[in-house]
Design a protein around this motif. Structure first.
Motif, mmCIF file in Angstrom:
data_model
loop_
_atom_site.group_PDB
_atom_site.id
_atom_site.type_symbol
_atom_site.label_atom_id
_atom_site.label_comp_id
_atom_site.label_asym_id
_atom_site.label_seq_id
_atom_site.Cartn_x
_atom_site.Cartn_y
_atom_site.Cartn_z
ATOM 1 N N ARG A 1 0.835 -1.209 0.000
ATOM 2 C CA ARG A 1 0.000 0.000 0.000
ATOM 3 C C ARG A 1 0.868 1.257 0.000
ATOM 4 N NH1 ARG A 1 -4.340 1.805 4.748
ATOM 5 N NH2 ARG A 1 -4.983 3.777 3.764
ATOM 6 N N LEU A 2 1.911 1.259 0.827
ATOM 7 C CA LEU A 2 2.797 2.422 0.875
ATOM 8 C C LEU A 2 3.546 2.584 -0.439
ATOM 9 C CD1 LEU A 2 4.164 4.767 2.273
ATOM 10 C CD2 LEU A 2 5.705 3.130 3.408
ATOM 11 N N ALA A 3 3.979 1.480 -1.039
ATOM 12 C CA ALA A 3 4.684 1.557 -2.315
ATOM 13 C C ALA A 3 3.785 2.140 -3.398
ATOM 14 C CB ALA A 3 5.174 0.169 -2.731
ATOM 15 N N THR A 4 2.517 1.754 -3.390
ATOM 16 C CA THR A 4 1.554 2.283 -4.367
ATOM 17 C C THR A 4 1.364 3.783 -4.171
ATOM 18 O OG1 THR A 4 0.396 0.169 -4.527
ATOM 19 C CG2 THR A 4 -0.812 2.135 -5.206
ATOM 20 N N ALA A 5 1.255 4.211 -2.917
ATOM 21 C CA ALA A 5 1.092 5.636 -2.628
ATOM 22 C C ALA A 5 2.341 6.425 -3.020
ATOM 23 C CB ALA A 5 0.783 5.831 -1.144
ATOM 24 N N LEU A 6 3.511 5.868 -2.743
ATOM 25 C CA LEU A 6 4.765 6.535 -3.083
ATOM 26 C C LEU A 6 4.917 6.643 -4.596
ATOM 27 C CD1 LEU A 6 7.434 7.725 -2.050
ATOM 28 C CD2 LEU A 6 8.376 5.401 -2.056
ATOM 29 N N ASP A 7 4.546 5.596 -5.304
ATOM 30 C CA ASP A 7 4.606 5.604 -6.766
ATOM 31 C C ASP A 7 3.717 6.708 -7.333
ATOM 32 O OD1 ASP A 7 5.261 4.643 -9.359
ATOM 33 O OD2 ASP A 7 3.446 3.427 -9.400
ATOM 34 N N ALA A 8 2.506 6.838 -6.801
ATOM 35 C CA ALA A 8 1.585 7.873 -7.269
ATOM 36 C C ALA A 8 2.113 9.272 -6.937
ATOM 37 C CB ALA A 8 0.203 7.673 -6.641
ATOM 38 N N PHE A 9 2.666 9.435 -5.739
ATOM 39 C CA PHE A 9 3.224 10.730 -5.334
ATOM 40 C C PHE A 9 4.348 11.164 -6.273
ATOM 41 C CE2 PHE A 9 6.528 13.043 -2.983
ATOM 42 C CZ PHE A 9 5.801 14.163 -2.563
ATOM 43 N N LEU A 10 5.133 10.194 -6.726
ATOM 44 C CA LEU A 10 6.275 10.487 -7.609
ATOM 45 C C LEU A 10 5.869 10.550 -9.083
ATOM 46 C CD1 LEU A 10 8.861 8.103 -5.905
ATOM 47 C CD2 LEU A 10 8.868 10.609 -5.822
ATOM 48 N N ASN A 11 4.568 10.382 -9.354
ATOM 49 C CA ASN A 11 4.037 10.425 -10.722
ATOM 50 C C ASN A 11 4.551 9.262 -11.570
ATOM 51 O OD1 ASN A 11 2.369 11.516 -12.715
ATOM 52 N ND2 ASN A 11 4.005 12.800 -13.558
ATOM 53 N N HIS A 12 4.626 8.099 -10.947
ATOM 54 C CA HIS A 12 4.913 6.835 -11.626
ATOM 55 C C HIS A 12 6.215 6.870 -12.439
ATOM 56 C CE1 HIS A 12 0.831 5.928 -10.416
ATOM 57 N NE2 HIS A 12 0.390 6.962 -11.104
#
Length: 221
Positions: free
Chosen positions: A108-119
């Motif tokens: 879940r955190l990895a998914t949120a971090l990925d979205a924050f960084l714009n994939h």
């Protein structure tokens, strides 16, 4: 799974073990450890179904090994990207921090971090970042050590290793640089290259040249 086993899966992944067979020597050079230690660990990973290995025929990740490695690499490189882009860490300093963070990162955190960084597709040292489903873009796995004398190549990525990144920073070799290979010194000596953007000649150690990846296809004139 122990951190050491995870390090082996990651290095095999980086060397292209998801698509081809890599050698004991390549893993040894990448991790900076004795070849005998590599053999012992590969035996354990083979017994666990994470790698396949036939004597004298190379080492490759199994589908289960690719799944584990891609997840580890994804989390590690997302943190590296965050540390460089948002916390302004030097690229040479991010690996030890990301090594700690990846082991405490939920999906879940990895998914949120990925979205924050714009994939992001690639980390600061050029490594591909797998998607949440384990898919990732293909990259070249050709080493600088394998480039011919007189050949011009582009530096596409560096192995994810703190000592290597520190060394390359000191030497002055930059990611995406276009360099001409001047000479391979004999008896595992350094490789002399010329940076074409500033005509500077650099001496790259034998070990480092096996941790630097260049373009797979020849450059077009």
């Amino acid at each position: 799974m122990t951190p050491m086993k995870e390090d082996y899966l990651k290095i095999i992944f980086e060397l292209g073990g998801g698509y081809k067979k890599v050698s004991n020597k390549e893993i040894s050079l990448g991790l900076g450890i004795a070849a005998g230690s590599v053999t012992e660990m590969i035996t354990k990973l083979t017994e666990e179904g994470l790698v396949s290995h036939e004597p004298y025929d190379g080492i490759a990740l199994t589908p289960e090994g690719i799944k584990h490695a891609a997840e580890l690499v994804r989390k590690h490189r997302l943190w590296e990207t965050f540390l460089v882009d948002d916390l302004h860490y030097s690229m040479t300093d991010v690996h030890p921090e990301a090594e700690i963070l990846e082991h405490n990162t939920s999906d879940r955190l990895a998914t949120a971090l990925d979205a924050f960084l714009n994939h992001p597709k690639y980390c600061p040292h050029g490594g591909v970042i797998p998607a949440a489903n384990g898919k990732f873009d293909s990259v070249s796995h050709r080493l600088l050590a394998d480039a011919e004398n007189g050949e011009t190549v582009v530096i596409e990525r560096f192995l994810d290793n703190h000592e290597l990144l520190t060394y390359l920073n000191e030497v002055g070799l930059q990611l995406h640089a276009k360099v001409k290979v001047i000479k391979h010194e004999p008896f595992e000596g350094p490789i002399l290259v010329e940076c074409l953007d500033n005509d500077q000649q650099l001496s790259i150690s034998y070990k480092a040249s096996h941790n630097i990846f260049v373009n797979q296809e020849p450059l077009q004139d």
